[in-house]
Write an enzyme that holds these catalytic residues in place. Sequence first.
Site, PDB file in Angstrom:
ATOM      1  N   ASN A  41       0.747  -1.005   0.059  1.00  0.00           N
ATOM      2  CA  ASN A  41      -0.033  -0.277  -0.298  1.00  0.00           C
ATOM      3  C   ASN A  41       0.838   1.254  -0.029  1.00  0.00           C
ATOM      4  O   ASN A  41       0.361   1.891  -0.797  1.00  0.00           O
ATOM      5  CB  ASN A  41      -0.431   0.171   1.483  1.00  0.00           C
ATOM      6  CG  ASN A  41      -1.931  -1.208   1.563  1.00  0.00           C
ATOM      7  OD1 ASN A  41      -2.289  -1.253  -0.227  1.00  0.00           O
ATOM      8  ND2 ASN A  41      -2.672  -1.899   1.918  1.00  0.00           N
ATOM      9  N   ARG A  43       2.482   6.680  -7.019  1.00  0.00           N
ATOM     10  CA  ARG A  43       1.354   7.325  -7.595  1.00  0.00           C
ATOM     11  C   ARG A  43       1.771   8.648  -8.086  1.00  0.00           C
ATOM     12  O   ARG A  43       2.095   9.566  -8.340  1.00  0.00           O
ATOM     13  CB  ARG A  43       0.335   7.335  -7.067  1.00  0.00           C
ATOM     14  CG  ARG A  43      -0.870   8.006  -7.464  1.00  0.00           C
ATOM     15  CD  ARG A  43      -2.487   7.629  -6.417  1.00  0.00           C
ATOM     16  NE  ARG A  43      -2.219   9.085  -5.471  1.00  0.00           N
ATOM     17  CZ  ARG A  43      -2.471   9.981  -5.263  1.00  0.00           C
ATOM     18  NH1 ARG A  43      -2.376  10.891  -5.857  1.00  0.00           N
ATOM     19  NH2 ARG A  43      -2.310  10.029  -3.631  1.00  0.00           N
ATOM     20  N   TYR A 100       7.710 -11.854  11.471  1.00  0.00           N
ATOM     21  CA  TYR A 100       8.268 -10.692  11.902  1.00  0.00           C
ATOM     22  C   TYR A 100       9.776 -11.306  10.185  1.00  0.00           C
ATOM     23  O   TYR A 100       9.708 -10.100   9.700  1.00  0.00           O
ATOM     24  CB  TYR A 100       8.617 -10.236  12.889  1.00  0.00           C
ATOM     25  CG  TYR A 100       9.410  -9.050  12.883  1.00  0.00           C
ATOM     26  CD1 TYR A 100       8.228  -7.874  12.906  1.00  0.00           C
ATOM     27  CD2 TYR A 100      10.785  -8.991  13.449  1.00  0.00           C
ATOM     28  CE1 TYR A 100       9.376  -6.699  13.181  1.00  0.00           C
ATOM     29  CE2 TYR A 100      11.176  -8.001  13.158  1.00  0.00           C
ATOM     30  CZ  TYR A 100      10.414  -6.317  13.013  1.00  0.00           C
ATOM     31  OH  TYR A 100      11.270  -5.546  13.158  1.00  0.00           O
ATOM     32  N   THR A 102      17.823  -0.553  18.817  1.00  0.00           N
ATOM     33  CA  THR A 102      17.317   0.850  18.898  1.00  0.00           C
ATOM     34  C   THR A 102      16.703   1.090  20.583  1.00  0.00           C
ATOM     35  O   THR A 102      15.500   0.590  20.858  1.00  0.00           O
ATOM     36  CB  THR A 102      17.522   2.111  18.124  1.00  0.00           C
ATOM     37  OG1 THR A 102      17.424   1.144  16.896  1.00  0.00           O
ATOM     38  CG2 THR A 102      16.725   3.363  17.889  1.00  0.00           C
TER      39      THR A 102
END
Length: 321
Positions: A101, A108, A147, A177
Amino acid sequence: MHLRKRVLVTGGSGFLGSHLCERLLDEGCEVICVDNFFTSSRQNIEHLLPNPRFELIRHDVTFPLYLEVDEIYNLACPASPIHYQHDPVQTIKTCVHGAINMLGLAKRLRIPIFQASTSEVYGDPDVHPQPESYWGNVNPIGHRSCYDEGKRCAESLFFAYHRQHGLPIKVGRLFNTYGPRMHPNDGRVVSNFIMQALQGKPITIYGDGSQTRSFCYVDDLVELMLRFMRNDHEFCGPLNMGNPGEFTILELAKQVVEMTGSSSTIYFARLPTDDPKQRKPDITLAKDRYGWEPQVRLREGLVQAIAYFENLLTSGKLREG
């Protein structure tokens, strides 16, 4: 026509996303933060809401999104084992459908897009430290695969869009992190140890504590993300993003106990399946291409993280779940 750069950050109210949004606003950008608040907290970005250049949209990236922006940072995905294993199917959808997505939106608009990949693509590595050229050692059907393989598939999608459509992409592989705004109950080693120490609970170490990790302070990581996106446009990555300083888990536990003045003892539990024994980034590419090296030492960063969690505990703002 808007004159300021308009930036979309998916997963923008998460630990890392909130710091990125803050930095982009400080630099004068307009920021659209998209998040479904599955693992993140509105608390992380509440201080940004009064800023007229900041917009918050509650949205799940597994569904298409139609906006007009100048660049995208795709950070949306549960990132700790507790969260991404809670609903493994949804984790895969977030990695894959979310990538599709956001890539569709970037295609686009013909704009650059950054993908927050992960050191988990290396699995339990046979090569140490891990260079970007290493293909990894991942169990494709294990408990962590939703994952690990989800992020590997997302990387493949990004490069396919780049080759097929000429889309300007950047793929960063983020190593551990830490810093303020980490979720206190996400099961990650830094937040786990600090919360346990501050509450006087036993420090839980999985295995014998000899496994190693590398810890990058959040400000250092955000700096590299921005340099990566804004320079060297021909180089798409992947790029290791992390601190090469390597510590055993037992060393980290002892340092947290010492820094918090805790009376916590250390408890050893069974090592989870497919848990990596070593994890350390080779950051030669980041050094050579962007002149980047981590600036914050582990002890300095832990001071900030400990202060954050202390404030959560004393202020009554501790999030449940």
